[in-house]
Scaffold this active site. Structure first.
Site, PDB file in Angstrom:
ATOM      1  N   VAL A 133      45.677  39.594  12.067  1.00 17.57           N
ATOM      2  CA  VAL A 133      46.111  38.217  11.808  1.00 17.57           C
ATOM      3  C   VAL A 133      46.488  38.137  10.338  1.00 17.57           C
ATOM      4  CG1 VAL A 133      44.799  37.084  13.642  1.00 17.57           C
ATOM      5  CG2 VAL A 133      43.731  37.481  11.420  1.00 17.57           C
ATOM      6  N   SER A 134      47.445  37.268  10.023  1.00 19.59           N
ATOM      7  CA  SER A 134      47.998  37.269   8.670  1.00 19.59           C
ATOM      8  C   SER A 134      47.383  36.242   7.736  1.00 19.59           C
ATOM      9  CB  SER A 134      49.514  37.029   8.729  1.00 19.59           C
ATOM     10  OG  SER A 134      49.799  35.818   9.403  1.00 19.59           O
ATOM     11  N   THR A 135      46.675  35.238   8.273  1.00 14.82           N
ATOM     12  CA  THR A 135      46.132  34.193   7.413  1.00 14.82           C
ATOM     13  C   THR A 135      44.618  34.226   7.387  1.00 14.82           C
ATOM     14  OG1 THR A 135      45.988  32.507   9.146  1.00 14.82           O
ATOM     15  CG2 THR A 135      48.105  32.712   8.003  1.00 14.82           C
TER      16      THR A 135
END
Length: 221
Positions: free
Chosen positions: A9-11
């Site tokens: 996941v990027s956040t």
């Protein structure tokens, strides 16, 4: 043969909430079971809060997984964009893993993309689309910032000299605006940006480089 999974996941909020990571892990476990593969929980590498724009080998968990892979091993990714957002990196990694005889499976692409020509073609096409989507999102963010700036709204970063931020809106700061007016008068009178910077230091106890002075005067137009 070892089977590995990779979720990302990027956040930070996604990493904290864990929903997306759990969903990806469940998806990979179900996929492995449907193919008769053993995917131990310890073999699932979780990349939390890392952008897809970072090359796979340069990510903490991606790099660790990349270094462990041996001939005959297999990696399962839930989706193409969990692994890559950069076409060049995607194709380079795929080529290197194929050379190392490592099998790569993308669930959203239907399975193995290293074992047959059709899968590799689909992988190439969708990698290009993943890069396009990343660039489109970046363009949209820039456009939103430009629109907010045109509306006089604060778009982040350092507060501009001469203004304060009230409810995300740039509002003129009277005392600093008065200094800018004096700076403008000095410039009109022929003073250089360096001269104005020296004047600010001596008379107003403010430190600005010549380029900083130029920026303030340009922003205040």
């Amino acid at each position: 043969m070892a089977v590995y999974g990779y979720a990302r996941v990027s956040t930070v909020s996604q990493a904290r909430d864990g929903e997306s990571l759990e969903a990806q892990t469940r998806q990979m476990s179900a996929y492995a079971a449907s193919r008769g593969l053993d995917l131990p929980p310890d073999n699932v590498f979780v990349e939390a809060g890392v952008s897809g724009g970072v090359e796979f080998q340069c990510r903490p968990e991606g790099g660790r997984l990349y270094g462990l892979l041996q001939p005959g091993d297999l990696i399962v990714f839930p989706k193409l964009d969990r692994a890559f957002r950069n076409t060049r990196n995607a194709l380079n990694v795929l080529h290197e893993l194929r050379e190392r005889k490592v099998h790569v499976h993308f669930i959203d692409l239907g399975g193995d993309v290293t074992g047959n020509g059709i899968g590799a073609i689909v992988f190439t096409i969708l990698s290009a689309f993943a890069t396009f989507e990343k660039e489109r999102i970046a363009t949209r963010i820039r456009e939103v910032k430009q629109m907010k700036k045109a509306q006089g709204k604060f778009t982040g970063g350092r507060r501009a000299f001469g203004y304060e931020v009230v409810d995300s809106v740039k509002v003129p700061k009277p005392d600093e605006q008065a200094i800018i007016a004096e700076m403008r008068a000095l410039r009109t009178g022929g003073a250089s940006y360096r001269d104005i910077g020296s004047w600010l230091g001596e008379q107003r106890k403010l430190t600005f480089s010549p380029m900083g002075v130029r920026h303030i005067l340009n922003e205040a137009r």
